[in-house]
Structure formats: structure tokens, C-alpha cells
Write a protein that holds these residues in place. Structure first.
Motif, PDB file in Angstrom:
ATOM      1  N   TYR A  39      63.162  64.835  91.030  1.00  0.00           N
ATOM      2  CA  TYR A  39      62.904  64.291  92.368  1.00  0.00           C
ATOM      3  C   TYR A  39      62.151  65.238  93.299  1.00  0.00           C
ATOM      4  O   TYR A  39      62.641  65.591  94.368  1.00  0.00           O
ATOM      5  CB  TYR A  39      64.218  63.814  92.997  1.00  0.00           C
ATOM      6  CG  TYR A  39      64.888  62.782  92.119  1.00  0.00           C
ATOM      7  CD1 TYR A  39      64.527  61.449  92.192  1.00  0.00           C
ATOM      8  CD2 TYR A  39      65.842  63.157  91.161  1.00  0.00           C
ATOM      9  CE1 TYR A  39      65.114  60.501  91.367  1.00  0.00           C
ATOM     10  CE2 TYR A  39      66.430  62.218  90.328  1.00  0.00           C
ATOM     11  CZ  TYR A  39      66.059  60.901  90.434  1.00  0.00           C
ATOM     12  OH  TYR A  39      66.633  59.962  89.604  1.00  0.00           O
ATOM     13  N   PHE A  47      60.268  57.183  91.316  1.00  0.00           N
ATOM     14  CA  PHE A  47      61.572  56.532  91.203  1.00  0.00           C
ATOM     15  C   PHE A  47      61.628  55.285  92.094  1.00  0.00           C
ATOM     16  O   PHE A  47      62.132  54.235  91.672  1.00  0.00           O
ATOM     17  CB  PHE A  47      62.723  57.485  91.526  1.00  0.00           C
ATOM     18  CG  PHE A  47      64.049  56.782  91.432  1.00  0.00           C
ATOM     19  CD1 PHE A  47      64.513  56.313  90.204  1.00  0.00           C
ATOM     20  CD2 PHE A  47      64.806  56.516  92.564  1.00  0.00           C
ATOM     21  CE1 PHE A  47      65.713  55.603  90.102  1.00  0.00           C
ATOM     22  CE2 PHE A  47      66.008  55.812  92.471  1.00  0.00           C
ATOM     23  CZ  PHE A  47      66.450  55.357  91.241  1.00  0.00           C
ATOM     24  N   ILE A  50      60.068  52.638  90.222  1.00  0.00           N
ATOM     25  CA  ILE A  50      60.939  52.158  89.133  1.00  0.00           C
ATOM     26  C   ILE A  50      61.888  51.081  89.670  1.00  0.00           C
ATOM     27  O   ILE A  50      62.105  50.049  89.036  1.00  0.00           O
ATOM     28  CB  ILE A  50      61.746  53.330  88.515  1.00  0.00           C
ATOM     29  CG1 ILE A  50      60.820  54.236  87.702  1.00  0.00           C
ATOM     30  CG2 ILE A  50      62.891  52.813  87.637  1.00  0.00           C
ATOM     31  CD1 ILE A  50      61.474  55.508  87.173  1.00  0.00           C
ATOM     32  N   TYR A  56      63.574  47.015  85.408  1.00  0.00           N
ATOM     33  CA  TYR A  56      64.649  47.877  85.909  1.00  0.00           C
ATOM     34  C   TYR A  56      65.566  47.049  86.817  1.00  0.00           C
ATOM     35  O   TYR A  56      65.395  46.992  88.024  1.00  0.00           O
ATOM     36  CB  TYR A  56      64.076  49.097  86.636  1.00  0.00           C
ATOM     37  CG  TYR A  56      65.131  50.147  86.924  1.00  0.00           C
ATOM     38  CD1 TYR A  56      65.580  51.013  85.925  1.00  0.00           C
ATOM     39  CD2 TYR A  56      65.705  50.250  88.183  1.00  0.00           C
ATOM     40  CE1 TYR A  56      66.558  51.950  86.175  1.00  0.00           C
ATOM     41  CE2 TYR A  56      66.690  51.198  88.453  1.00  0.00           C
ATOM     42  CZ  TYR A  56      67.108  52.042  87.435  1.00  0.00           C
ATOM     43  OH  TYR A  56      68.093  52.973  87.692  1.00  0.00           O
ATOM     44  N   GLY A 161      73.901  52.909  93.225  1.00  0.00           N
ATOM     45  CA  GLY A 161      72.793  53.146  92.297  1.00  0.00           C
ATOM     46  C   GLY A 161      73.207  53.590  90.913  1.00  0.00           C
ATOM     47  O   GLY A 161      72.365  53.841  90.065  1.00  0.00           O
ATOM     48  N   THR A 210      58.292  54.744  84.184  1.00  0.00           N
ATOM     49  CA  THR A 210      59.388  55.630  83.777  1.00  0.00           C
ATOM     50  C   THR A 210      58.851  56.790  82.936  1.00  0.00           C
ATOM     51  O   THR A 210      59.321  57.930  83.058  1.00  0.00           O
ATOM     52  CB  THR A 210      60.467  54.840  82.993  1.00  0.00           C
ATOM     53  OG1 THR A 210      60.811  53.679  83.756  1.00  0.00           O
ATOM     54  CG2 THR A 210      61.707  55.677  82.752  1.00  0.00           C
ATOM     55  N   PHE A 213      57.449  59.230  85.333  1.00  0.00           N
ATOM     56  CA  PHE A 213      58.584  59.877  86.021  1.00  0.00           C
ATOM     57  C   PHE A 213      59.139  61.015  85.143  1.00  0.00           C
ATOM     58  O   PHE A 213      59.372  62.129  85.625  1.00  0.00           O
ATOM     59  CB  PHE A 213      59.631  58.784  86.258  1.00  0.00           C
ATOM     60  CG  PHE A 213      60.943  59.214  86.832  1.00  0.00           C
ATOM     61  CD1 PHE A 213      61.049  59.635  88.151  1.00  0.00           C
ATOM     62  CD2 PHE A 213      62.117  59.142  86.066  1.00  0.00           C
ATOM     63  CE1 PHE A 213      62.282  59.984  88.694  1.00  0.00           C
ATOM     64  CE2 PHE A 213      63.344  59.485  86.596  1.00  0.00           C
ATOM     65  CZ  PHE A 213      63.427  59.913  87.910  1.00  0.00           C
ATOM     66  N   MET A 249      67.226  59.988  77.846  1.00  0.00           N
ATOM     67  CA  MET A 249      65.769  60.156  78.016  1.00  0.00           C
ATOM     68  C   MET A 249      65.381  61.518  77.473  1.00  0.00           C
ATOM     69  O   MET A 249      66.049  62.519  77.716  1.00  0.00           O
ATOM     70  CB  MET A 249      65.356  60.067  79.490  1.00  0.00           C
ATOM     71  CG  MET A 249      65.389  58.664  80.020  1.00  0.00           C
ATOM     72  SD  MET A 249      64.159  58.258  81.296  1.00  0.00           S
ATOM     73  CE  MET A 249      64.056  59.669  82.325  1.00  0.00           C
ATOM     74  N   SER A 283      72.029  58.462  81.207  1.00  0.00           N
ATOM     75  CA  SER A 283      72.394  57.458  82.203  1.00  0.00           C
ATOM     76  C   SER A 283      73.534  56.647  81.603  1.00  0.00           C
ATOM     77  O   SER A 283      73.326  55.736  80.806  1.00  0.00           O
ATOM     78  CB  SER A 283      71.174  56.589  82.534  1.00  0.00           C
ATOM     79  OG  SER A 283      71.458  55.770  83.639  1.00  0.00           O
TER      80      SER A 283
HETATM   81  C1  AVI Z   1      69.018  57.518  89.650  1.00  0.00           C
HETATM   82  N1  AVI Z   1      69.502  56.989  88.385  1.00  0.00           N
HETATM   83  C2  AVI Z   1      70.712  56.188  88.562  1.00  0.00           C
HETATM   84  C3  AVI Z   1      68.495  56.332  87.551  1.00  0.00           C
HETATM   85  C4  AVI Z   1      69.123  55.766  86.251  1.00  0.00           C
HETATM   86  O1  AVI Z   1      68.910  54.589  85.977  1.00  0.00           O
HETATM   87  O2  AVI Z   1      69.837  56.497  85.582  1.00  0.00           O
HETATM   88  C5  AVI Z   1      67.355  57.287  87.199  1.00  0.00           C
HETATM   89  C6  AVI Z   1      66.347  56.685  86.266  1.00  0.00           C
HETATM   90  N2  AVI Z   1      65.893  57.257  85.194  1.00  0.00           N
HETATM   91  C7  AVI Z   1      65.012  56.468  84.611  1.00  0.00           C
HETATM   92  N3  AVI Z   1      64.910  55.367  85.312  1.00  0.00           N
HETATM   93  C8  AVI Z   1      65.732  55.484  86.368  1.00  0.00           C
END
Ligand code: AVI
Length: 326
Positions: A39, A47, A50, A56, A161, A210, A213, A249, A283
Motif C-alpha cells: 500500500y 487496491f 480492485i 472482486y 473488508g 491484481t 497490485f 498470492m 487472504s
Molecule cells: C485488503 N484485503 C482484505 C484484500 C484481500 O482480499 O485479501 C487485499 C487483496 N489482495 C488481492 N486482492 C485484494
């Protein structure tokens, strides 16, 4: 070394700068970088993109749950609470929460980025002139120094989130245990376990946002540490580990490649053979029973559970069992 052993290795170690985390994380037996480094300004913007992608679903579905159920949540929370948000909530979710609550006494966004906090504070003060906004520039993974509060005022944490899912299990438990001693209640968002194709689509979007990112982490290391590396030698890879119930990831080397990092008088050199990878994010996806177990083990009682009709995302109201006022 398996990623599962990493928390034990890092426990108690002060890995809190990009350089120290990179120097540690690129070692052959570690090969893992903390997702917080995604970030920077570019990463934060990616993000945000995304969260608007069709693939997403988490942001969209959580907002749907909040829009439908916030009146119930607000009733359960009660009037006059102080809201502490982990991460600087500039977005729609913060606005929905502050609009739904009955006369919140203060809003405290907590973030490491001072610039982001100032921006958020200015916006929210304009939109909610009756709610004092007291930004706190801090790493919310560390104990918080919350301002003193009038006796009887309850403090409610907002952690939407499913950001909790980016913490490895041991960190997530430590975070929840600590916040149970700092806050009276918490509204927590968790992304739920679901069929693999839906999850893998969400982390492998068609437009490649993504991927950008993930790869931006290398660009950041190159720019901020003066590292020598070839971003083009790397590609994004994300998959659902069904046994661990988490997306993993990775940055995978497409060719034999090297990352050279200047570190004071030293030069650190990391060799990667084609096919080797660096894990950049987990995640975690949850079951209802799993969240309930985690909550109870870390000093919380579950007082509310709200999900969308498909059960893809859940917002929880937890009450601390670790505070005298809780
Ligand atoms: C911030 N976090 C909850 C996102 C997730 O889905 O784990 C970060 C993310 N990584 C890839 N896409 C989004």
C-alpha cells in the motif's frame, strides 16, 4: 521452510521497515514479504480499483450487507459510542456506519499514513460536522494509545473488508486479543469460504489489476531501496489453498533472476531460479464456526452475525469479555 513456520521465526523480531522485512523475507528459507507493503500510493490506488472489479465480490457484498443490516447493527451497538477504525476509512463503508449510528461521540481513524489520515479527516469533518474526527497516526498492529474518553463512553472498533484475513493465524489472534482489552465492541467483516473458482476469479481478474497490485511490490522495492531487479522476470500467481482455506498470492520468477539490495555498507544478493516464488499475501476465508471459535478464544462474545443471502461475506458484532465496561 513452510510459510506456516514463519510467524514463529519472526515472533518478537523488530521487522518493521521495508529494508529489514525485505532483507529477512527474501532469504532462501523464508521467501515471504508482509502484505502491508502493497500500500504505497500506487498500490493503494490499485487496491481501490480492485474493489470496483466485477470479479472482486468482497467489497460489493460487504456493502450490500451493511446497507441492509446497519440499522440492526446500530441498534445493537447503542448511542454515543466512540468509533475506532483500523485503517483510514475514507470510503463508503465508514460513511454508512457513521450515518447509521445514533450520535457517535468521536471517530478515530488509525493508519500509518499521515497524509491519508489528513485527507480522510478533512473529508469526514466536512460531511459529518457533528462528529469530532481525531485521526491517530499509528500501526494498528501495535498497542494503541487511544485518547482518554469520558467515563461510560463505549469504544467500538470497525475492521471491515476482511483485512483480518491478511494476518496469519497467530497475528490475527494476537490482534483480536489486544483489541479486546482496548475496545468494548467490534464490527468485523470476514470473507467466507466458498467454491474455489469464485475465489480464484476474484484474485485473478481479467484486466490484470491484481497482478499489477502484486508486481508493484517489486517496483516499490526497486524505487525505495534502490534495489536492482527485473520486474519483467516476475509474474503474479494466486490460488486457493482449500486445506488452509486461504488465497495465497505469489510472485513467481519466470526466469533465473536476481534481486540486489543495498543495505548500508553491505550489498544483499538473492538468487531465484525460474519457477521459484515469494509469497506476498494470504487472504484467509472463514466459516461461521471458525470465526466464533476465534472470537471466543481471543476475549470476545458474538452478539451479531449478518451475511448476504449467498453467505459469501459476514459482518460480526463482537463484544469484549475482557473489559469491565464490556
Ligand atoms: C485488503 N484485503 C482484505 C484484500 C484481500 O482480499 O485479501 C487485499 C487483496 N489482495 C488481492 N486482492 C485484494
Amino acid at each position: 521452510m513452510t510459510p506456516e513456520t514463519l510467524p514463529r521465526r519472526t515472533r518478537g523480531r523488530p521487522h518493521d521497515t521495508l529494508l529489514s522485512d525485505v532483507a529477512y523475507g527474501l532469504q532462501p528459507d523464508v521467501r515471504m514479504l508482509p502484505p502491508k507493503y502493497f500500500y504505497d500510493d500506487v498500490g493503494a490506488e490499485l487496491f481501490d480499483r480492485i474493489t470496483t472489479l466485477e470479479e472482486y465480490y468482497p467489497t460489493r457484498v460487504e456493502i450490500e450487507v451493511l446497507r441492509r443490516d446497519l440499522p440492526d447493527m446500530a441498534r445493537a451497538i447503542g448511542p454515543g459510542v466512540r468509533v475506532v477504525e483500523f485503517g483510514s476509512g475514507s470510503g463508503l463503508k465508514t460513511r454508512l456506519l457513521l450515518s447509521a449510528l445514533d450520535a457517535p461521540s468521536t471517530y478515530i481513524p488509525v493508519d500509518v499514513s499521515a497524509a491519508q489520515l489528513q485527507r480522510v479527516a478533512a473529508e469526514l469533518r466536512r460531511e459529518f460536522p457533528a462528529i469530532p474526527v481525531q485521526p491517530l497516526c499509528a500501526d494498528y498492529m501495535q498497542p494503541l494509545r487511544l485518547p482518554a474518553v469520558r467515563p461510560g463512553t463505549r469504544t467500538v472498533a470497525f475492521f471491515p473488508g476482511s483485512t483480518i484475513g491478511n494476518l496469519v493465524a497467530e497475528q490475527a489472534a494476537a490482534f483480536l486479543r489486544r483489541t479486546a482489552s482496548e475496545c468494548d465492541a467490534m464490527l468485523l467483516g470476514t470473507d467466507m469460504h466458498k467454491p474455489t473458482p469464485i475465489l480464484e476469479r476474484a484474485y485473478n481478474d481479467e484486466a490484470g489489476v491484481t497482478a499489477a497490485f502484486n508486481l508493484n511490490l517489486l517496483t516499490r522495492i526497486e524505487r525505495e531501496l534502490g534495489a536492482e531487479l527485473r520486474v519483467d522476470d516476475w509474474r503474479h500467481h494466486a490460488f486457493y489453498d482449500e486445506a488452509a482455506q486461504r488465497i495465497e498470492m505469489r510472485l513467481v520468477a519466470d526466469a533465473d533472476t536476481t534481486i540486489v539490495v543495498p543495505a548500508g555498507s553491505e550489498t544483499l544478493r538473492y538468487e531465484f531460479a525460474a519457477g521459484e516464488w515469494i509469497t506476498t499475501e494470504y487472504s484467509q476465508k472463514y466459516t461461521s464456526a471458525g470465526v466464533r471459535r476465534l472470537a471466543v478464544e481471543t476475549g470476545w462474545r458474538v452478539d451479531g452475525e449478518w451475511s448476504d443471502d449467498a453467505g459469501w461475506f459476514t459482518v460480526w458484532l463482537l463484544t469484549s469479555t475482557d473489559r469491565r465496561s464490556g
